[in-house]
Design a protein around this motif. Structure first.
Motif, PDB file in Angstrom:
ATOM      1  N   ILE A 182       3.756   9.075  13.135  1.00 55.23           N
ATOM      2  CA  ILE A 182       2.873   7.931  12.932  1.00 55.23           C
ATOM      3  C   ILE A 182       3.003   7.440  11.497  1.00 55.23           C
ATOM      4  O   ILE A 182       3.480   8.151  10.608  1.00 55.23           O
ATOM      5  CB  ILE A 182       1.398   8.278  13.239  1.00 55.23           C
ATOM      6  CG1 ILE A 182       0.915   9.442  12.351  1.00 55.23           C
ATOM      7  CG2 ILE A 182       1.212   8.606  14.702  1.00 55.23           C
ATOM      8  CD1 ILE A 182      -0.561   9.730  12.505  1.00 55.23           C
ATOM      9  N   ALA A 183       2.590   6.214  11.269  1.00 50.70           N
ATOM     10  CA  ALA A 183       2.553   5.646   9.931  1.00 50.70           C
ATOM     11  C   ALA A 183       1.162   5.860   9.346  1.00 50.70           C
ATOM     12  O   ALA A 183       0.160   5.586  10.007  1.00 50.70           O
ATOM     13  CB  ALA A 183       2.895   4.161   9.974  1.00 50.70           C
ATOM     14  N   VAL A 184       1.110   6.348   8.133  1.00 48.64           N
ATOM     15  CA  VAL A 184      -0.144   6.579   7.424  1.00 48.64           C
ATOM     16  C   VAL A 184      -0.080   5.797   6.127  1.00 48.64           C
ATOM     17  O   VAL A 184       0.925   5.859   5.413  1.00 48.64           O
ATOM     18  CB  VAL A 184      -0.364   8.072   7.115  1.00 48.64           C
ATOM     19  CG1 VAL A 184      -1.765   8.297   6.560  1.00 48.64           C
ATOM     20  CG2 VAL A 184      -0.116   8.923   8.341  1.00 48.64           C
TER      21      VAL A 184
ATOM     22  N   LEU B 270      -6.173  11.986  14.574  1.00 45.72           N
ATOM     23  CA  LEU B 270      -4.932  12.708  14.859  1.00 45.72           C
ATOM     24  C   LEU B 270      -4.940  13.267  16.274  1.00 45.72           C
ATOM     25  O   LEU B 270      -3.906  13.305  16.948  1.00 45.72           O
ATOM     26  CB  LEU B 270      -4.730  13.828  13.833  1.00 45.72           C
ATOM     27  CG  LEU B 270      -4.392  13.371  12.414  1.00 45.72           C
ATOM     28  CD1 LEU B 270      -4.419  14.557  11.451  1.00 45.72           C
ATOM     29  CD2 LEU B 270      -3.032  12.682  12.379  1.00 45.72           C
ATOM     30  N   GLY B 271      -6.114  13.671  16.732  1.00 46.94           N
ATOM     31  CA  GLY B 271      -6.222  14.128  18.112  1.00 46.94           C
ATOM     32  C   GLY B 271      -5.900  13.023  19.102  1.00 46.94           C
ATOM     33  O   GLY B 271      -5.249  13.248  20.126  1.00 46.94           O
ATOM     34  N   LYS B 272      -6.347  11.812  18.798  1.00 43.91           N
ATOM     35  CA  LYS B 272      -6.052  10.671  19.678  1.00 43.91           C
ATOM     36  C   LYS B 272      -4.560  10.392  19.734  1.00 43.91           C
ATOM     37  O   LYS B 272      -3.988  10.197  20.805  1.00 43.91           O
ATOM     38  CB  LYS B 272      -6.798   9.430  19.187  1.00 43.91           C
ATOM     39  CG  LYS B 272      -6.594   8.195  20.062  1.00 43.91           C
ATOM     40  CD  LYS B 272      -7.214   6.942  19.474  1.00 43.91           C
ATOM     41  CE  LYS B 272      -6.375   6.414  18.330  1.00 43.91           C
ATOM     42  NZ  LYS B 272      -6.830   5.084  17.858  1.00 43.91           N
TER      43      LYS B 272
ATOM     44  N   ALA C 135       0.843  -1.194   0.000  1.00 43.93           N
ATOM     45  CA  ALA C 135       0.000   0.000   0.000  1.00 43.93           C
ATOM     46  C   ALA C 135       0.879   1.246   0.000  1.00 43.93           C
ATOM     47  O   ALA C 135       2.000   1.237   0.529  1.00 43.93           O
ATOM     48  CB  ALA C 135      -0.893  -0.005   1.236  1.00 43.93           C
ATOM     49  N   ALA C 136       0.368   2.320  -0.582  1.00 42.48           N
ATOM     50  CA  ALA C 136       1.056   3.605  -0.475  1.00 42.48           C
ATOM     51  C   ALA C 136       1.108   4.005   0.998  1.00 42.48           C
ATOM     52  O   ALA C 136       0.151   3.805   1.744  1.00 42.48           O
ATOM     53  CB  ALA C 136       0.321   4.668  -1.285  1.00 42.48           C
ATOM     54  N   SER C 137       2.240   4.566   1.419  1.00 46.54           N
ATOM     55  CA  SER C 137       2.389   4.878   2.843  1.00 46.54           C
ATOM     56  C   SER C 137       3.418   5.978   3.033  1.00 46.54           C
ATOM     57  O   SER C 137       4.181   6.310   2.117  1.00 46.54           O
ATOM     58  CB  SER C 137       2.821   3.631   3.620  1.00 46.54           C
ATOM     59  OG  SER C 137       4.097   3.196   3.192  1.00 46.54           O
ATOM     60  N   MET C 138       3.444   6.510   4.250  1.00 46.99           N
ATOM     61  CA  MET C 138       4.455   7.500   4.606  1.00 46.99           C
ATOM     62  C   MET C 138       4.565   7.579   6.116  1.00 46.99           C
ATOM     63  O   MET C 138       3.661   7.153   6.851  1.00 46.99           O
ATOM     64  CB  MET C 138       4.102   8.883   4.060  1.00 46.99           C
ATOM     65  CG  MET C 138       2.903   9.543   4.744  1.00 46.99           C
ATOM     66  SD  MET C 138       2.673  11.285   4.292  1.00 46.99           S
ATOM     67  CE  MET C 138       4.156  12.041   4.947  1.00 46.99           C
ATOM     68  N   ALA C 139       5.678   8.129   6.574  1.00 42.01           N
ATOM     69  CA  ALA C 139       5.851   8.481   7.980  1.00 42.01           C
ATOM     70  C   ALA C 139       5.553   9.961   8.119  1.00 42.01           C
ATOM     71  O   ALA C 139       6.163  10.784   7.435  1.00 42.01           O
ATOM     72  CB  ALA C 139       7.269   8.180   8.436  1.00 42.01           C
ATOM     73  N   ALA C 140       4.599  10.302   8.952  1.00 40.65           N
ATOM     74  CA  ALA C 140       4.170  11.695   9.091  1.00 40.65           C
ATOM     75  C   ALA C 140       4.523  12.226  10.474  1.00 40.65           C
ATOM     76  O   ALA C 140       4.324  11.535  11.477  1.00 40.65           O
ATOM     77  CB  ALA C 140       2.676  11.813   8.854  1.00 40.65           C
ATOM     78  N   GLU C 141       5.022  13.439  10.506  1.00 38.09           N
ATOM     79  CA  GLU C 141       5.387  14.069  11.769  1.00 38.09           C
ATOM     80  C   GLU C 141       4.532  15.283  12.085  1.00 38.09           C
ATOM     81  O   GLU C 141       4.753  15.961  13.084  1.00 38.09           O
ATOM     82  CB  GLU C 141       6.868  14.447  11.749  1.00 38.09           C
ATOM     83  CG  GLU C 141       7.777  13.228  11.588  1.00 38.09           C
ATOM     84  CD  GLU C 141       9.252  13.577  11.638  1.00 38.09           C
ATOM     85  OE1 GLU C 141       9.560  14.773  11.802  1.00 38.09           O
ATOM     86  OE2 GLU C 141      10.083  12.659  11.516  1.00 38.09           O
ATOM     87  N   SER C 142       3.547  15.549  11.226  1.00 35.45           N
ATOM     88  CA  SER C 142       2.641  16.668  11.480  1.00 35.45           C
ATOM     89  C   SER C 142       1.288  16.368  10.856  1.00 35.45           C
ATOM     90  O   SER C 142       1.174  15.564   9.915  1.00 35.45           O
ATOM     91  CB  SER C 142       3.199  17.970  10.888  1.00 35.45           C
ATOM     92  OG  SER C 142       3.163  17.922   9.470  1.00 35.45           O
ATOM     93  N   ALA C 143       0.268  17.037  11.366  1.00 43.02           N
ATOM     94  CA  ALA C 143      -1.072  16.871  10.817  1.00 43.02           C
ATOM     95  C   ALA C 143      -1.119  17.336   9.362  1.00 43.02           C
ATOM     96  O   ALA C 143      -1.820  16.746   8.533  1.00 43.02           O
ATOM     97  CB  ALA C 143      -2.080  17.642  11.663  1.00 43.02           C
ATOM     98  N   ALA C 144      -0.357  18.364   9.046  1.00 50.63           N
ATOM     99  CA  ALA C 144      -0.345  18.878   7.677  1.00 50.63           C
ATOM    100  C   ALA C 144       0.159  17.819   6.703  1.00 50.63           C
ATOM    101  O   ALA C 144      -0.367  17.675   5.589  1.00 50.63           O
ATOM    102  CB  ALA C 144       0.524  20.129   7.597  1.00 50.63           C
ATOM    103  N   GLU C 145       1.177  17.062   7.108  1.00 48.46           N
ATOM    104  CA  GLU C 145       1.693  16.004   6.239  1.00 48.46           C
ATOM    105  C   GLU C 145       0.645  14.916   6.014  1.00 48.46           C
ATOM    106  O   GLU C 145       0.507  14.390   4.909  1.00 48.46           O
ATOM    107  CB  GLU C 145       2.957  15.395   6.852  1.00 48.46           C
ATOM    108  CG  GLU C 145       4.174  16.305   6.808  1.00 48.46           C
ATOM    109  CD  GLU C 145       5.398  15.664   7.431  1.00 48.46           C
ATOM    110  OE1 GLU C 145       6.509  15.970   6.976  1.00 48.46           O
ATOM    111  OE2 GLU C 145       5.229  14.852   8.368  1.00 48.46           O
TER     112      GLU C 145
END
Length: 407
Positions: free
Chosen positions: A186-188, A175-177, A127-137
């Motif tokens: 987190i991983a998305v 994201l709030g949780k 699956a397409a994925s990324m590591a995100a460090e902000s809500a904007a990402e």
């Protein structure tokens, strides 16, 4: 061979690894967090020495401990079988020059975005994925990929804290949780539609010498979010006869090579749906939830002993018989509280008892556990049968017939 084994006493099946090492002639040195007096005589008897530490995931503490052991005896292997211990164990191996799973491999098997980047580069469909460090990402990823999305911790095991979101509003809530849990990254990933299962191996020098295929019913995320479901997973005994499993085996071999997995147990999850076979994630360790016990019961082998033989002798001694399909069904209490009793147990025992491996039915008065705690959290039944489809039907029957009452 002298083997340092991490945390021999908890969870309870850890003792089986120690037993197996001792039975094939290895000298086992245990390192764990419990006081030696908390270990039973049998477990202590399988070890030549036991060393208590404050925590087995502190690399400094573990490195000092292993070096102390190395001052006394030559250490051939350092083994850990719990997901949370794998990275620290790899770092200690590197610091103490002990063969085994490398830091790179442990990292790639723990950090889901890095894992999938490495596998995509090797041509493994994911699956397409990324590591995100902000809500904007995360929002940018959502705009690019679309919904549904899956959010999960970057490292970890199981479905706990894994969240599906189907809209921007659900994404904000999720994201709030994660923010409340102080998760800095987190991983998305893209939600992959399809049936979910797992492919487990015992690999020696990167080659899967033993392998097993299991299927989830229903998929894990659904199972861990709905109390009314009695989820199950079933290990098929058709691994060698169904052509589709060869594609899964080929994927597993490519994953091993790309991630540098050598002599180790592995636990790889996958999906199969409209887009074909897709890799989900892998752990460089055995599966949980008693899966190895099911494999042993279905295949006329002691998989713990085969693991020990792989670690110590780099060979296996028994091939799977594939005589039985095996499975577990989780039985959830109707509400949280305390278990008050059961209904339907005698009926199931009278009709299908010859195929029941065991059942866990906590005594009345036992506090219930949350649905999210997994397949063995409350009551469960484990079964086997020579015919996979018949076993599926029997497990469904148990789910309809046996009820766990709580008050």
């Amino acid at each position: 061979m002298n083997v340092v084994f991490v945390e021999p006493a908890f969870p309870s099946n850890q003792r089986q690894f120690v037993r197996a090492l001792a039975e094939i002639g290895a000298t086992v040195i245990g390192v764990g967090e419990r006081h030696v007096d908390e270990l039973d005589d049998q477990l202590r008897g399988w070890m030549s020495h036991y060393h208590q530490v404050p925590t087995v995931i502190d690399v400094g503490v573990m490195t000092d401990t292993v070096r102390w052991i190395q001052d006394k005896v030559w250490v051939d292997r350092l083994e850990s079988t719990i997901e949370a211990h794998t990275m620290a164990a790899a770092q200690v191996r590197e610091a103490c020059t002990i063969p085994g799973t490398s830091v790179r491999t442990a990292w790639l098997c723990r950090d889901k975005p890095s894992m999938k980047d490495a596998l995509r580069a090797a041509g493994v469909p994911t699956a397409a994925s990324m590591a995100a460090e902000s809500a904007a990402e995360v929002h940018a990823f959502a705009e690019s990929v679309g919904y549904p999305l899956i959010l999960k911790p970057r490292s970890g095991a199981g479905a706990l804290d894994t969240t599906r979101v189907d809209s921007a509003a659900e994404l904000d809530a999720a994201l709030g949780k994660f923010g409340a849990q102080s998760a800095s990254s987190i991983a998305v990933e893209e939600f992959v539609e399809g049936h979910e299962g797992f492919y487990d191996t015992l690999s020696i020098n990167g080659h899967a010498e033993l392998d097993f295929v299991s299927h989830y019913f229903p998929n894990v995320l659904e199972a861990m979010r709905n109390r009314w479901i009695s989820p199950q997973f079933v290990a098929t005994n058709r691994v060698d006869s169904v052509e589709d499993y060869q594609q899964l085996r080929e994927m597993g071999a490519r994953v091993n090579e790309a991630l540098g997995i050598g002599t180790s147990a592995t636990h790889m999850e996958w999906f199969f749906g409209p887009k074909g076979l897709r890799f989900s994630e892998i752990g460089c360790r055995p599966p949980g939830v008693g899966a190895w016990d099911l494999y042993s019961a279905g295949n006329d082998l002691d998989i713990y002993r085969e693991w020990a033989s792989a670690v110590v002798n780099e060979r296996i001694t028994t091939r799977p018989s594939r005589r039985f399909a095996t499975g577990i069904i989780a039985l959830r209490p109707e509400r949280d509280g305390q278990i008050s009793g059961y209904s339907g147990v005698d009926d199931v025992q009278s009709r299908m008892g010859e195929w029941v491996l065991d059942a866990h039915l906590p005594s009345p008065g036992t506090p219930t556990q949350q649905v999210e705690a997994g397949y063995m959290a409350n009551a469960y039944v484990r079964m086997r049968h020579p015919d996979y489809d018949v076993l599926r039907g029997m497990l469904d029957d148990v789910g309809r017939s046996v009820h766990v009452h709580a008050s």
